[in-house]
Design a protein around this motif. Sequence first.
Motif, short mmCIF file in Angstrom:
data_model
loop_
_atom_site.label_atom_id
_atom_site.label_comp_id
_atom_site.label_asym_id
_atom_site.label_seq_id
_atom_site.Cartn_x
_atom_site.Cartn_y
_atom_site.Cartn_z
N GLY A 116 34.75 39.79 38.88
CA GLY A 116 34.44 39.64 37.45
C GLY A 116 35.71 39.68 36.62
O GLY A 116 35.86 38.90 35.67
N MET A 117 36.62 40.56 36.97
CA MET A 117 37.88 40.66 36.24
C MET A 117 38.71 39.39 36.42
O MET A 117 39.31 38.90 35.47
CB MET A 117 38.68 41.88 36.71
CG MET A 117 38.14 43.19 36.18
SD MET A 117 39.03 44.65 36.80
CE MET A 117 40.72 44.26 36.45
N VAL A 118 38.73 38.85 37.64
CA VAL A 118 39.48 37.62 37.91
C VAL A 118 38.90 36.47 37.08
O VAL A 118 39.64 35.71 36.45
CB VAL A 118 39.49 37.28 39.42
CG1 VAL A 118 40.01 35.87 39.65
CG2 VAL A 118 40.31 38.30 40.19
N LYS A 119 37.59 36.35 37.05
CA LYS A 119 36.95 35.30 36.24
C LYS A 119 37.26 35.47 34.77
O LYS A 119 37.53 34.50 34.05
CB LYS A 119 35.43 35.29 36.47
CG LYS A 119 35.04 34.69 37.79
CD LYS A 119 33.53 34.62 37.94
CE LYS A 119 33.18 34.03 39.30
NZ LYS A 119 31.74 33.89 39.48
N GLN A 120 37.24 36.70 34.31
CA GLN A 120 37.54 36.99 32.91
C GLN A 120 38.99 36.61 32.58
O GLN A 120 39.27 36.02 31.54
CB GLN A 120 37.29 38.47 32.62
CG GLN A 120 37.24 38.81 31.16
CD GLN A 120 36.82 40.26 30.95
OE1 GLN A 120 36.79 41.07 31.87
NE2 GLN A 120 36.48 40.57 29.72
N MET A 121 39.91 36.92 33.48
CA MET A 121 41.33 36.58 33.27
C MET A 121 41.53 35.06 33.30
O MET A 121 42.32 34.53 32.53
CB MET A 121 42.20 37.25 34.33
CG MET A 121 42.33 38.75 34.15
SD MET A 121 42.98 39.24 32.54
CE MET A 121 44.65 38.64 32.66
N GLN A 122 40.81 34.36 34.18
CA GLN A 122 40.93 32.90 34.23
C GLN A 122 40.43 32.28 32.93
O GLN A 122 41.02 31.35 32.41
CB GLN A 122 40.15 32.35 35.43
CG GLN A 122 40.82 32.63 36.76
CD GLN A 122 39.94 32.27 37.95
OE1 GLN A 122 38.71 32.20 37.85
NE2 GLN A 122 40.59 32.05 39.10
N LYS A 123 39.33 32.82 32.40
CA LYS A 123 38.79 32.32 31.13
C LYS A 123 39.78 32.60 30.00
O LYS A 123 40.03 31.73 29.16
CB LYS A 123 37.44 32.99 30.84
CG LYS A 123 36.80 32.51 29.57
CD LYS A 123 35.47 33.19 29.31
CE LYS A 123 34.90 32.71 27.98
NZ LYS A 123 33.69 33.43 27.63
N LEU A 124 40.36 33.77 30.00
CA LEU A 124 41.34 34.14 28.99
C LEU A 124 42.55 33.21 29.05
O LEU A 124 43.02 32.72 28.02
CB LEU A 124 41.77 35.60 29.18
CG LEU A 124 42.78 36.15 28.20
CD1 LEU A 124 42.17 36.25 26.81
CD2 LEU A 124 43.26 37.52 28.66
N GLN A 125 43.01 32.94 30.26
CA GLN A 125 44.16 32.05 30.44
C GLN A 125 43.83 30.63 29.95
O GLN A 125 44.64 29.99 29.29
CB GLN A 125 44.59 32.01 31.90
CG GLN A 125 45.83 31.18 32.14
CD GLN A 125 46.27 31.19 33.58
OE1 GLN A 125 45.53 31.60 34.48
NE2 GLN A 125 47.48 30.75 33.84
N LYS A 126 42.64 30.14 30.25
CA LYS A 126 42.22 28.82 29.81
C LYS A 126 42.16 28.75 28.27
O LYS A 126 42.64 27.79 27.66
CB LYS A 126 40.86 28.48 30.41
CG LYS A 126 40.39 27.08 30.13
CD LYS A 126 39.06 26.81 30.84
CE LYS A 126 38.58 25.41 30.53
NZ LYS A 126 37.30 25.12 31.19
N ASN A 127 41.61 29.78 27.66
CA ASN A 127 41.54 29.83 26.20
C ASN A 127 42.94 29.89 25.58
O ASN A 127 43.21 29.26 24.56
CB ASN A 127 40.71 31.02 25.73
CG ASN A 127 39.23 30.84 26.01
OD1 ASN A 127 38.75 29.73 26.23
ND2 ASN A 127 38.50 31.94 26.03
N MET A 128 43.82 30.65 26.22
CA MET A 128 45.19 30.77 25.74
C MET A 128 45.90 29.42 25.78
O MET A 128 46.57 29.03 24.83
CB MET A 128 45.94 31.77 26.63
CG MET A 128 46.68 32.83 25.90
SD MET A 128 47.27 34.06 27.07
CE MET A 128 48.95 33.57 27.18
#
Length: 104
Positions: A10-22
């Motif tokens: 879940g944390m990895v998915k959240q970080m990937q989403k954050l990176q994509k948004n960034m």
Amino acid sequence: MMRGMGNMQGMVKQMQKLQKNMQKDQEELNKTEFEGHAPDDAVVVKFTGDHKMTDIAIKEEAIDPDDADMLQDLIIAAVNDAMTNLETQTQKTMGKYSRNMPGF
């Protein structure tokens, strides 16, 4: 033990989403045009969000062959104004990603 793995995924998915948004926000910022103005709009410059100058407009009355220093000062003032505007917007747009993150 499996419960920890689920949290990690879940944390990895959240970080990937954050990176994509960034990345998306940075691309939008890079496309944004920022203007800088010298006093009385004697010089107006335009920059993209990735710090590339795209235009400069100099009023004819600002061009005095006997006072090149004044024109240089006007250009510097306009560029500094544009950089201030760009940095302010960058902080507004990208600053949300570094808030509450350790080490930032």
